[in-house]
Design a protein around this motif. Structure first.
Motif, PDB file in Angstrom:
ATOM      1  N   UNK A 112      -6.106   9.353  -4.442  1.00 15.03           N
ATOM      2  CA  UNK A 112      -4.690   9.055  -4.669  1.00 15.03           C
ATOM      3  C   UNK A 112      -4.487   7.563  -4.891  1.00 15.03           C
ATOM      4  N   UNK A 113      -3.459   7.243  -5.664  1.00 22.39           N
ATOM      5  CA  UNK A 113      -3.174   5.836  -5.963  1.00 22.39           C
ATOM      6  C   UNK A 113      -2.918   5.054  -4.679  1.00 22.39           C
ATOM      7  N   UNK A 114      -2.290   5.727  -3.714  1.00 17.74           N
ATOM      8  CA  UNK A 114      -1.967   5.064  -2.449  1.00 17.74           C
ATOM      9  C   UNK A 114      -3.242   4.631  -1.720  1.00 17.74           C
ATOM     10  N   UNK A 115      -4.231   5.543  -1.723  1.00 18.57           N
ATOM     11  CA  UNK A 115      -5.495   5.233  -1.056  1.00 18.57           C
ATOM     12  C   UNK A 115      -6.242   4.126  -1.768  1.00 18.57           C
ATOM     13  N   UNK A 116      -6.126   4.163  -3.096  1.00 16.12           N
ATOM     14  CA  UNK A 116      -6.758   3.112  -3.895  1.00 16.12           C
ATOM     15  C   UNK A 116      -6.165   1.743  -3.532  1.00 16.12           C
ATOM     16  N   UNK A 170      -8.097  -1.353  -1.817  1.00 22.56           N
ATOM     17  CA  UNK A 170      -8.064  -2.623  -2.544  1.00 22.56           C
ATOM     18  C   UNK A 170      -7.501  -3.728  -1.643  1.00 22.56           C
ATOM     19  N   UNK A 171      -6.398  -3.410  -0.975  1.00 23.87           N
ATOM     20  CA  UNK A 171      -5.753  -4.407  -0.128  1.00 23.87           C
ATOM     21  C   UNK A 171      -6.672  -4.795   1.031  1.00 23.87           C
ATOM     22  N   UNK A 172      -7.329  -3.810   1.641  1.00 24.29           N
ATOM     23  CA  UNK A 172      -8.196  -4.112   2.789  1.00 24.29           C
ATOM     24  C   UNK A 172      -9.408  -4.924   2.362  1.00 24.29           C
ATOM     25  N   UNK A 173      -9.992  -4.585   1.205  1.00 25.57           N
ATOM     26  CA  UNK A 173     -11.141  -5.346   0.701  1.00 25.57           C
ATOM     27  C   UNK A 173     -10.719  -6.781   0.413  1.00 25.57           C
ATOM     28  N   UNK A 174      -9.557  -6.925  -0.234  1.00 23.16           N
ATOM     29  CA  UNK A 174      -9.062  -8.269  -0.550  1.00 23.16           C
ATOM     30  C   UNK A 174      -8.828  -9.056   0.727  1.00 23.16           C
ATOM     31  N   UNK A 175      -8.246  -8.389   1.735  1.00 20.96           N
ATOM     32  CA  UNK A 175      -7.946  -9.048   2.998  1.00 20.96           C
ATOM     33  C   UNK A 175      -9.230  -9.491   3.700  1.00 20.96           C
ATOM     34  N   UNK A 176     -10.229  -8.587   3.706  1.00 23.49           N
ATOM     35  CA  UNK A 176     -11.502  -8.906   4.357  1.00 23.49           C
ATOM     36  C   UNK A 176     -12.172 -10.091   3.658  1.00 23.49           C
ATOM     37  N   UNK A 177     -12.159 -10.076   2.317  1.00 23.99           N
ATOM     38  CA  UNK A 177     -12.775 -11.167   1.552  1.00 23.99           C
ATOM     39  C   UNK A 177     -12.078 -12.481   1.863  1.00 23.99           C
ATOM     40  N   UNK A 178     -10.754 -12.401   1.940  1.00 21.63           N
ATOM     41  CA  UNK A 178      -9.939 -13.582   2.180  1.00 21.63           C
ATOM     42  C   UNK A 178     -10.226 -14.177   3.548  1.00 21.63           C
ATOM     43  N   UNK A 179     -10.245 -13.295   4.573  1.00 20.57           N
ATOM     44  CA  UNK A 179     -10.486 -13.765   5.934  1.00 20.57           C
ATOM     45  C   UNK A 179     -11.894 -14.350   6.030  1.00 20.57           C
ATOM     46  N   UNK A 180     -12.855 -13.677   5.388  1.00 18.93           N
ATOM     47  CA  UNK A 180     -14.223 -14.190   5.381  1.00 18.93           C
ATOM     48  C   UNK A 180     -14.282 -15.570   4.759  1.00 18.93           C
ATOM     49  N   UNK A 181     -13.618 -15.728   3.605  1.00 20.95           N
ATOM     50  CA  UNK A 181     -13.640 -17.018   2.911  1.00 20.95           C
ATOM     51  C   UNK A 181     -12.994 -18.092   3.769  1.00 20.95           C
ATOM     52  N   UNK A 182     -11.863 -17.734   4.387  1.00 22.84           N
ATOM     53  CA  UNK A 182     -11.141 -18.694   5.220  1.00 22.84           C
ATOM     54  C   UNK A 182     -11.978 -19.142   6.400  1.00 22.84           C
ATOM     55  N   UNK A 183     -12.611 -18.167   7.066  1.00 26.90           N
ATOM     56  CA  UNK A 183     -13.405 -18.512   8.247  1.00 26.90           C
ATOM     57  C   UNK A 183     -14.627 -19.335   7.864  1.00 26.90           C
ATOM     58  N   UNK A 225       0.814  -1.208   0.000  1.00 24.72           N
ATOM     59  CA  UNK A 225       0.000   0.000   0.000  1.00 24.72           C
ATOM     60  C   UNK A 225       0.851   1.262   0.000  1.00 24.72           C
ATOM     61  N   UNK A 226       1.822   1.332   0.922  1.00 20.41           N
ATOM     62  CA  UNK A 226       2.596   2.578   1.041  1.00 20.41           C
ATOM     63  C   UNK A 226       3.932   2.526   0.314  1.00 20.41           C
TER      64      UNK A 226
END
Lengths: 43, 258, 148
Positions: C2-6, C10-23, B95-96
């Protein structure tokens, strides 16, 4: 005494592992930093 | 669209983070810190091991074998904390684009794998006299073995990507994604004894208290802190080694170009 | 944006989806990944005789009896919901005792007795010195207390 065999084996494995990783990490750091130092001091 | 709740605060955080992103600044702190962490950690963990071996009483049920607790629990904690560290560095890298995050991830992998292996080995040695088996495929043991394989995969990927010169001695983005995806195993390990019937007993220490009597519990604090400080020292050593190698490689390239 | 925020989102959504799928996957595995059957599970679902399973629970206090041959033993396994009789011939682990946990490998015979081929001792999460033996751990107060 039988129980102590297991205890000693577990502690030996742990201390050997930590000692080995300490030594390897320190040597890698020492070597790389010494090399960087000599290169930096070269004219 | 003001979706970012507090821009000024975020900018300040970023500035603070990037101050440590500079390797020279990082090294100024890391150099003296390495020795302090290493020696204080070593003293604490040796004190904890000595007290755990010779001072505390035997367990009412297990007898002397309970003493394996003082190394098994810190090993399990650091094996899991290590991967959490890899996942956090991976997030910061992706990210950063934090330059030190990629280096940190690679530096954490080796001691993390070591402690996961120690946890499995001491658990196996503990299982034989208490449960009557070296190994069983129950939820806790299987998920911990998966963590060891994840570490080995991460180390292989990280070494391959560092050799290809990705991210200045750090790991490639693919390796970072692997680190992030692997983090799913951490809550599974933690909850495995609650979700599934397992041979491994439930958690002794929870937020609500401890079912380990104080007479047996106290050396665990020493070894937990000692091994953690020692872990920090090893990570700093490995980060310093990678940063120095980067410097050497950059210098060589400049010399080669003339 | 900003690209950084994007990237962060993106990373947080992917992480949340992943954790949800795993659980989700882990909770779906809940029954299949169980290392042993408790007597209550056996009663509720039924296990056909002869099928190799593991049976886990507490050895009922006062139920352990040894046959004249010295190696065969009989005991009852309970999880509070149901109790199942079991038998085992061989050397049990040191920690195998009445009132303590056990995981037995084997199968049921036609009469509903569990014929164990191997015994593992399962202990709970309490650790205390010998002087305190007889104390138990109170789940609600989170304190060790003397048994009544």
């Amino acid at each position: 005494m039988h129980q102590w065999t297991f205890v000693i084996a577990a502690y030996a494995v742990t201390l050997l592992g930590t000692a080995a990783v300490s030594l390897i990490s320190w040597r890698a750091m020492h070597r790389a930093e010494a090399q960087a130092e000599t290169l930096a001091n070269r004219p | 669209m003001p979706y970012w709740p507090c821009r000024a605060r975020a900018a300040k955080d970023a500035a603070l983070m990037h101050r440590f992103a500079n390797p020279a600044r990082f090294l100024k702190i890391a150099r003296p810190l390495t020795g302090w962490l290493f020696w204080s950690g070593l003293v604490l963990l040796l004190a904890g091991c000595t007290c755990g071996l010779f001072v505390t009483p035997a367990d009412y049920l297990q007898g002397q074998t309970v003493r394996i607790l003082y190394i098994h629990v810190p090993a399990a904690w650091l094996g899991m904390a290590g991967w959490t560290g890899i996942a956090v560095s991976a997030l910061m890298q992706l990210v950063w684009r934090h330059p030190l995050a990629a280096v940190a991830g690679r530096a954490i992998a080796a001691p993390g794998a070591l402690f996961t292996a120690i946890c499995l080995a001491t658990g196996s040695i503990w299982g034989r006299p208490t449960w009557g088996t070296w190994w069983e495929w129950d939820g806790r043991m299987t998920s911990m073995l998966v963590l060891l394989f994840l570490y080995l995969g991460y180390i292989a990927l990280a070494n391959a990507s560092a050799r290809q010169g990705a991210g200045q001695g750090g790991v490639s983005n693919v390796t970072a994604i692997f680190g992030l995806v692997g983090a799913i195993n951490i809550p599974i390990i933690n909850r495995s004894v609650v979700w599934w019937n397992s041979l491994h007993q439930g958690p002794s220490i929870t937020l609500r208290g401890s079912s380990i009597d104080m007479a047996l519990l106290w050396p665990l604090g020493l070894t937990l802190l000692g091994f953690s400080l020692w872990f920090g020292a090893i990570v700093l050593m490995r980060m310093r080694a990678i940063l120095a190698q980067n410097k050497v490689e950059a210098r060589m390239q400049r010399l080669a170009r003339g | 944006m900003k690209a950084k925020h994007q990237r962060l989102i993106l990373a947080l959504v992917a992480l949340a989806a992943l954790i949800g799928a795993g659980l989700l996957a882990a909770s779906a595995l809940k029954d299949e990944a169980a290392y042993f059957y408790a007597p209550g599970d056996v009663k509720a679902k039924g296990v056909e005789p002869g099928k190799a399973i593991r049976l886990g629970g507490m050895v009922v206090k006062g139920s352990l009896k040894r046959a004249a041959d010295g190696v065969t033993m009989f005991f009852d396994v309970t999880d509070g919901k149901a109790t199942v009789p079991a038998t085992f011939s061989g050397i049990a682990p040191d920690l195998f005792k009445e009132g303590s946990g056990v995981v037995a490998e084997g199968s049921f015979d036609a009469k509903g007795t569990f014929i164990a081929t191997n015994l593992l001792a399962k202990h709970d999460e309490r650790y205390m010195p010998r002087e305190l033996e007889g104390m138990s751990y109170n789940e609600t107060t989170r304190q060790l207390q003397v048994d009544q």
